[in-house]
Structure formats: structure tokens, C-alpha cells
Design an enzyme around this catalytic site. Structure first.
Site, short mmCIF file in Angstrom:
data_model
loop_
_atom_site.label_atom_id
_atom_site.label_comp_id
_atom_site.label_asym_id
_atom_site.label_seq_id
_atom_site.Cartn_x
_atom_site.Cartn_y
_atom_site.Cartn_z
N TRP A 79 0.07 11.66 -20.00
CA TRP A 79 1.04 10.40 -20.75
C TRP A 79 1.69 10.52 -19.73
O TRP A 79 2.83 9.34 -20.06
CB TRP A 79 1.06 11.59 -21.02
CG TRP A 79 -0.43 11.54 -22.44
CD1 TRP A 79 -1.20 12.00 -22.71
CD2 TRP A 79 -1.01 10.46 -23.26
NE1 TRP A 79 -2.67 11.61 -23.28
CE2 TRP A 79 -2.51 10.41 -23.04
CE3 TRP A 79 -0.07 8.75 -23.54
CZ2 TRP A 79 -2.88 9.39 -24.00
CZ3 TRP A 79 -1.67 8.06 -23.90
CH2 TRP A 79 -2.75 8.70 -24.38
N ASP A 113 7.83 14.18 -24.63
CA ASP A 113 7.57 14.03 -24.81
C ASP A 113 6.51 15.15 -25.63
O ASP A 113 6.06 15.17 -24.80
CB ASP A 113 6.60 13.07 -24.19
CG ASP A 113 4.60 12.77 -24.74
OD1 ASP A 113 4.71 13.31 -25.85
OD2 ASP A 113 4.40 12.02 -24.36
N LYS A 172 -1.82 15.16 -34.08
CA LYS A 172 -2.15 16.01 -33.96
C LYS A 172 -1.61 17.55 -34.59
O LYS A 172 -2.25 18.18 -35.27
CB LYS A 172 -1.92 16.68 -31.97
CG LYS A 172 -1.83 15.04 -31.30
CD LYS A 172 -1.18 15.05 -30.25
CE LYS A 172 -1.56 14.01 -29.15
NZ LYS A 172 -3.19 13.05 -29.37
N1 PMP Z 1 1.84 11.59 -25.61
C1 PMP Z 1 1.26 12.37 -25.29
C2 PMP Z 1 0.81 13.45 -25.05
C3 PMP Z 1 0.02 12.18 -26.67
O1 PMP Z 1 -1.30 13.01 -26.18
C4 PMP Z 1 -0.74 11.12 -26.32
C5 PMP Z 1 -1.50 10.20 -27.31
N2 PMP Z 1 -2.50 11.10 -26.90
C6 PMP Z 1 -0.06 9.93 -26.30
C7 PMP Z 1 1.16 10.40 -25.36
C8 PMP Z 1 0.24 8.38 -27.11
O2 PMP Z 1 0.33 8.79 -29.09
P1 PMP Z 1 0.43 7.47 -29.23
O3 PMP Z 1 -1.73 7.16 -29.17
O4 PMP Z 1 0.42 8.02 -30.55
O5 PMP Z 1 0.90 6.15 -28.63
#
Ligand code: PMP
Length: 360
Positions: free
Chosen positions: A102, A172, A196
Site C-alpha cells: 500500500w 495511512d 476495516k
Molecule cells: N491503504 C491501506 C493500508 C489499505 O489496506 C487499503 C485497502 N486494503 C488501501 C490503502 C486502499 O483503500 P481503498 O480501497 O479504500 O482505496
């Protein structure tokens, strides 16, 4: 009602008590004669929900008065672009720590809008531990430093924050927010996709210090302008009202449980049980250094990867769902957010022991 043990990384399981409350008040929320999903976002009924939701979050995280709380759309991924557009307005440079999938995505998107210095890279060690204090190579002129305190796919967490030399730390927190207390003052900006530990998908929570809201780059889409969103109470357009309402119910539930210190203790017990089961066997393996192991996402691998399909299938038959690892790294993974009770983790550990006896 039958509820499965759902180990999905997100959208993830929500507390059963919250599900029941939603079901109960769906047609008539707070005596309004309307469902929260039917309310005008500017009407008094929804405004009361929005304000209570923010107040409860502020309570839970002890958010200082000089921080704004925003409820935005587009998930955490929208923030990957929103951050440089709003914050990289000094030198136009930003430090990012590459700690997994991520943060890799965040870096790729930020590179479209600013110059990124990768100030720490966990990839050469297979994302098995975060950099040590002396290993960071920060750019002292960078406008901010970005980390992903919990990498959802690799199950890697930062036991300590990097030293930023006074520059704002941007985090994040999608997969670890509200799992334990944190000091908001350590950060310039915290963001987290909701699906989550907060509520349904469609909402991204942002907590940002006032002095960072100096205005976005001129060509920034208005919905991504954090100062404009703060001034409009996150209502530049119609917000995801139902997700916002459910987030409010989750925050109330967290307060009823005793708050984040209580959740942290439960989460340590749950994760401890699972890591113990993995470490006690030669059949299962987790490659992350002990001090950097996530409390929320526990990836594990079988000594014989051929057995993974069978593991997932038999687990599902036993009511243990969504145990497949992310397609980026394979293997297996149990996400055990706040809503997963200890009982669910015990059921998983029992299944793992039994599976090992039969196939080990
Ligand atoms: N950052 C992290 C740490 C994540 O776990 C996720 C999704 N699993 C995201 C960003 C992306 O999130 P979204 O699908 O809400 O854009």
C-alpha cells in the site's frame, strides 16, 4: 441469525451488535420516520448524526481542538493523490517510507504530483521488518513524511515512528485505526479507509492539523481540496451518509466496550494466540520480525503451498471465511480487526491445529 467468522481484510466484519442495531432502526432512525440513508445530508436529523459521530471519534482518539475531522469519499486511494496536491506546496518534495504494497501504491500516485524521495525501503528484506532509526535517508526539505503504520497485505507494523525533524508525519492508518490508542499530536495528518475498523466502504476518515490546511494546488479537483472540505464540514457535495451513520454506531460500540485501551488489550491477546499457533509449528510460517508483526493482519504460509486451496476450502466449510492471502503475495491471511471476537480466533487456531494433524 448465523454469523460466519469472517477474516476478510476489507470490507471486513463489523460488530454483530452494530448489525443488529442497524436492522432494528433501519426504517426509522432516531424517531425521524426515515432511515439514515434517506435523510437529507443538510437536514437536522442527519446533522445530529454527523455531529455525534465526530464527537465520539474525538473522544475515542482524544483529537486535539486544532485538528479537523473530515469524512471524505474515494477511499484511501483518493488520498494518495489528495496528499501531494494539498501538502507538497513548499519544496514540492515528499519523503515516503516503502514498507509494503500500500505504501508502494501511495508512492506511485504521489510521483504524479510531486518529487518523491523513498526515505526507507523494506523491499530488500522482503517487507519483513521496518527500517531501524539510523537507516532512514530523509530529505530535510521535504514538505511531509508519509508512512503506512500497518501494511495490510504484508502484516507489517511500525513499532516506533520515524523521526521527521519537525516535518509533518502523514499516516495511512486504514488497517489499524482505532485498534489501539495513538497520539494524534504525533501526526500532521492521519487518513483511513473505513471498511476495516470504521464501517462500510465509501468513506475515508481524515484527521488533519489546522495549520496544514493552507490550500491545495490550483488545478486540484475541488472535492480533493482539504481546506475547502474542512470549511464545508465535509459536505461540498452529498457525503456517503449511510456509511457515516454506521461509522457513528461503531464509535458508540467502541466507547461501550471501554475505549481503545480495552480494544488494544483484546487485540494483543487475539494476535498473540494466532502468532503462537504459527510459531509453535513447522507447518505454518510467518516471515515478519516479532516486533514488527501486525495486530490486525496475520499473513501465514504453509510449508507445502499445494495445500493452500484445501486449507481455504475446508476452513470455509467450517465457517471460517476469507482466509486467502492477497493476490500480490499469495499464502493465507487472517484479518482480525476490532469486530473479530476472541472466540473467532480460537476457532481458527483450533482449525489450524486440526488441519496440521491431518495433513502435516
Ligand atoms: N491503504 C491501506 C493500508 C489499505 O489496506 C487499503 C485497502 N486494503 C488501501 C490503502 C486502499 O483503500 P481503498 O480501497 O479504500 O482505496
Amino acid at each position: 441469525m448465523t454469523r460466519a467468522w469472517n477474516f476478510s481484510a476489507g470490507p471486513a466484519m463489523l460488530p454483530t451488535a452494530v448489525m443488529e442495531r442497524i436492522a432494528e432502526e433501519l426504517p426509522d432512525t432516531n424517531g425521524s420516520g426515515m432511515s439514515a440513508m434517506e435523510m437529507s445530508h443538510r437536514g437536522t436529523a442527519f446533522q445530529a448524526i454527523a455531529q455525534a459521530t465526530e464527537a465520539d471519534l474525538r473522544d475515542l482518539l482524544d483529537v486535539p481542538d486544532d485538528y479537523r475531522v473530515l469524512f471524505l469519499q474515494g477511499g484511501a486511494t483518493a488520498l494518495f493523490a489528495t496528499l501531494p496536491l494539498n501538502l507538497a506546496n513548499g519544496s514540492g518534495r515528499a519523503d515516503y517510507i516503502h514498507s509494503g504494497h500500500w505504501s508502494g501504491k501511495a508512492i506511485a500516485e504521489a510521483r504524479r504530483y510531486c518529487r518523491v524521495n523513498v526515505a526507507g525501503d523494506c523491499e530488500p528484506r522482503g517487507f519483513s521488518r521496518v527500517p531501524e532509526a539510523g537507516e532512514y535517508r530523509m530529505d530535510p526539505a521535504a514538505d511531509y513524511v508519509h508512512i503506512t503504520p500497518n501494511e495490510t497485505i504484508h502484516g507489517l507494523r511500525f513499532p516506533e515512528l520515524p523521526e521527521t525533524g519537525g516535518r509533518p508525519l502523514v499516516a495511512d492508518y486504514s488497517s489499524a485505526i482505532l485498534s489501539e490508542p495513538l497520539d494524534v499530536r504525533d501526526y500532521g495528518l492521519i487518513y483511513a479507509g473505513a471498511q476495516k475498523n470504521i464501517g462500510p466502504a465509501g468513506l475515508c476518515l481524515v484527521i488533519v492539523r489546522d495549520d496544514l490546511l493552507t490550500g491545495a494546488r490550483e488545478d486540484t479537483p475541488s472535492l480533493m481540496d482539504l481546506r475547502a472540505q474542512a470549511q464545508a464540514g465535509s459536505m461540498l457535495n452529498t457525503p456517503p451518509t449511510f456509511a457515516w451513520y454506521v461509522a457513528g454506531l461503531v464509535f458508540q460500540w467502541l466507547k461501550e466496550q471501554g475505549g481503545l485501551a480495552v480494544m488494544a488489550e483484546r487485540n494483543r491477546v487475539k494476535a498473540g494466540l494466532l502468532y503462537q499457533a504459527i510459531d509453535d509449528s513447522d507447518f505454518y510460517r510467518n516471515p515478519v520480525a516479532a516486533e514488527c508483526r501486525s495486530l490486525m493482519n496475520v499473513p501465514f504460509f504453509l510449508a507445502d503451498p499445494q495445500l493452500e486451496g484445501r486449507f481455504k476450502q475446508e476452513a470455509a466449510e467450517a465457517g471460517l471465511l476469507n482466509l486467502g492471502g492477497h493476490r500480490a503475495i499469495g499464502g493465507l491471511r487472517a484479518s482480525i480487526y476490532n469486530a473479530m471476537p476472541l472466540e473467532g480466533v480460537k476457532a481458527l487456531v483450533g482449525f489450524m491445529n486440526d488441519f496440521e494433524r491431518r495433513y502435516g
